[in-house]
Design an enzyme around this catalytic site. Sequence first.
Site, PDB file in Angstrom:
ATOM      1  N   ASN A 302       0.850  -1.187   0.000  1.00 34.91           N
ATOM      2  CA  ASN A 302       0.000   0.000   0.000  1.00 34.91           C
ATOM      3  C   ASN A 302       0.893   1.247   0.000  1.00 34.91           C
ATOM      4  O   ASN A 302       1.779   1.358   0.838  1.00 34.91           O
ATOM      5  CB  ASN A 302      -0.919  -0.023   1.222  1.00 34.91           C
ATOM      6  CG  ASN A 302      -1.768  -1.282   1.250  1.00 34.91           C
ATOM      7  OD1 ASN A 302      -2.369  -1.651   0.242  1.00 34.91           O
ATOM      8  ND2 ASN A 302      -1.802  -1.974   2.378  1.00 34.91           N
ATOM      9  N   GLU A 326       8.854  -4.802  -1.171  1.00 36.10           N
ATOM     10  CA  GLU A 326       7.713  -3.876  -1.088  1.00 36.10           C
ATOM     11  C   GLU A 326       8.119  -2.469  -1.530  1.00 36.10           C
ATOM     12  O   GLU A 326       7.344  -1.772  -2.186  1.00 36.10           O
ATOM     13  CB  GLU A 326       7.127  -3.854   0.327  1.00 36.10           C
ATOM     14  CG  GLU A 326       6.678  -5.217   0.862  1.00 36.10           C
ATOM     15  CD  GLU A 326       5.768  -5.997  -0.068  1.00 36.10           C
ATOM     16  OE1 GLU A 326       5.054  -5.382  -0.877  1.00 36.10           O
ATOM     17  OE2 GLU A 326       5.774  -7.239  -0.008  1.00 36.10           O
ATOM     18  N   GLU A 348       4.797  -8.110 -10.507  1.00 37.80           N
ATOM     19  CA  GLU A 348       5.655  -8.919  -9.628  1.00 37.80           C
ATOM     20  C   GLU A 348       6.990  -9.346 -10.239  1.00 37.80           C
ATOM     21  O   GLU A 348       7.993  -9.413  -9.539  1.00 37.80           O
ATOM     22  CB  GLU A 348       4.877 -10.142  -9.128  1.00 37.80           C
ATOM     23  CG  GLU A 348       3.711  -9.784  -8.208  1.00 37.80           C
ATOM     24  CD  GLU A 348       4.122  -9.035  -6.938  1.00 37.80           C
ATOM     25  OE1 GLU A 348       5.322  -8.970  -6.619  1.00 37.80           O
ATOM     26  OE2 GLU A 348       3.228  -8.495  -6.265  1.00 37.80           O
TER      27      GLU A 348
END
Length: 650
Positions: A302, A326, A348
Site C-alpha cells: 500500500n 515492497e 511482480e
Amino acid sequence: MESGGPGNYSAAARRPLHSAQAVDVASASSFRAFEILHLHLDLRAEFGPPGPGPGSRGLSGTATLELRCLLPEGASELRLDSHSCLEVTAATLRRGQPGDQQAPAEPVPFHTQPFSHYGQALCVAFRQPCGAADRFELELTYRVGEGPGVCWLAPEQTAGKKKPFVYTQGQAVLNRAFFPCFDTPAVKCTYSALIEVPDGFTAVMSADTWEKRGPNKFFFQMSHPIPSYLIALAIGDLASAEVGPRSRVWAEPCLIEAAKEEYSGVIEEFLATGEKLFGPYVWGRYDLLFMPPSFPFGGMENPCLTFVTPCLLAGDRSLADVIIHEISHSWFGNLVTNANWGEFWLNEGFTMYAQRRISTILFGAAYTCLEAATGRALLRQHMNVSGEENPLNKLRVKIEPGVDPDDTYNETPYEKGYCFVSYLAHLVGDQDQFDKFLKAYVDEFKFQSILAEDFLEFYLEYFPELKKKGVDSIPGFEFDRWLNTPGWPPYLPDLSPGDSLMKPAEELAELWVTSEPDMQAIEAVAISTWKTYQLVYFLDKILQKSPLPPGNVKKLGETYPKISNAQNAELRLRWGQIILKNDYQEEFQKVKDFLQSQGKQKYTLPLYHAMMGGSEMARTLAKDTFAATASQLHSNVVNYVQQILAPKDS
C-alpha cells in the site's frame, strides 16, 4: 467532499496504449464509460460484536465519487463494483464542477445485480442522462460489517491481546467489499478520507497526508492517482517511531521497540538505492505498519504505508529483502501497474528484478544469487505440484469470467516473470544500459496501467538494434512463448556468483543423506557464521533429499539447535516441512506452534499440504491445528486450507 483533484497526470502518453482497450472480466463496473477523478470516504468505525444486529462492528458513512462521462453518446446508468456485505441505503447526484455546493443534490434510484461469488454490480440510474464530458459527484451512503474486504480481529488475535483491530486488504478484488468503486487495476484516481474512531484508537491509511482532527478523527489524502486495490485502512491500538528521514514504523505498543530496532536506519538506504536505479520516489513518505500475526501476507505494498507481517521482526534484520521487495513496488506496481490481473507478472516479475538489483548493490552478487536460488526452488516446487503444463504457469494468465483472480495466485508471475526480465537484460548485454532503460520505462508509463504489449513495444523502440535483430522471435525464446506457453522458463539467469555460499550448503546436505553420517565432517562446517538464506538453501536441499535415513532428522535437529529452535519464520517453515516429510512425530508440536503463532498464507498452506500428504498422524495434526487456529486466520486462508483438508474434487 474534500477535493484532492487528480493532479497533472491526464497528459496522454506519447503512444496510444494497448491497455486502453484491455478488458477486465473481474470487474462488473462501467469503468470504460466514466473516468473517476477522485474518491472521498467519510466513515465511522464501531467495534461491537460480530453480526448484523444493532451495535455490531462495522464501518458506516459515505463514499463520494467525482466522475466524468467518457461516452460520446452520454450515459443513463453507472455501474460500480460492490459486494453483498455492503448495505447501500442512499445515492445522491450533484452535477457540475466538483465542490460546487450551489448545484442541487438529487436522490437517484439504484439497485444491485448479481455478478460473481466475489462481488455484485451496484447500478445507479440517472433521471436525466449525462452528456459526453459531463462531470458530477455521486454520494453513496452505506455500511459494511462482516465481509471479505474488511478484516475484524478480536483482541486475542492481536499481538497485545488488549484491543480489537480492523484492517482492509484490497488486492486483488476485495476493495469492492470496503467501498463501491471501479475495482480494477485498469484505472486510477486520487482519494481522501475522514475516519472517525472510538477513544484510544488510531487510524492509518495508504496516503501521503495524515492529520489528526480532534481527539477521534483522522484525515488522509493521497495526491497521486492509484488503482482501487491500493486504498488501505487500519485501525487499532497503534504507536509509531521514526526510523529515517521519511520513514516511521507503526505497530502495537508491545511491538514498537522491536520494530524500531529492526528497521532503524535501513529503510532510507533501500529507498535511496531504488531512486538511483529507477528514478524519484514520488510517494513522499515510506512507512511500515506491522500487522497482527494473522495478517495473511509477507507484505502488501500500500503506497506510503506498507502493511507487513510481524514475522519480519526476526531480531537480526535477516528478512529485510521482503521490505526491499515492497519498496520496489513503489516503481513497479504502484507507479506502473498491470491493467488487469492476468498481467500480474508486470507488477511482480519487475519487482523481483528490482528487489534483486537493490540487493546486489547493497549486499553483493553472491548473497542475491543465493536468495534468487531459493526463489527458483519455490518455482520448481510449485510446478512439481501443479504440473508444468498447468495454464496458471503462463506469464499471461487467461482469467475466465467468474474466477476470482486471487485463486490464480502462485509463484509463476514472481519467479518466471523475474526470469523474463532477466532475459531481456541479457539480450541488452549491459547492466548500466538496462538500468537506464528501466528508469525510462517507469518515466514513460508512470501513473498508468499497461499490458505486456505496451512494455515490449517500448523495449524494442528503446533498443532499435535489438528490434532490427528480431529478438522478439528467436526460436525457443519468442516473446509470445514467454507470455503464452506454460512451463519452466526458457532462460534462467546465471546464479553462479552464489556458488561460494551454495556449494558448502549442498555439500553439507549430502553428508546428511548417508545412513551413517560422518559427524566429524559435519561438525567441521561452521554454520554459525551462515546467513539466514544460506541456512534456508541448506534446508531446501535437505527437504529435496527427504525422507532421510532413520534417525538422521533427530540427529540433525540436535546438532543444529539454531535451526530446530529458530524463531526466524523462514527457518521454522522449512524445519516444519522436513519434520513432516520425515514423519518425525516427536517434533510435530513445533509445526502446530508455528501455525498458531502466525497466519501468513505463504507459510500456512505449504505446511497443510505437507501434513495432508503425510502419515495418518500428520493428517490428524492438520485437522487438530486447523480446529485450533481457524478463528484467527484471514477468510481467504481459511478457504484455501479447507480445500487442502477436503478437496472439492475428491
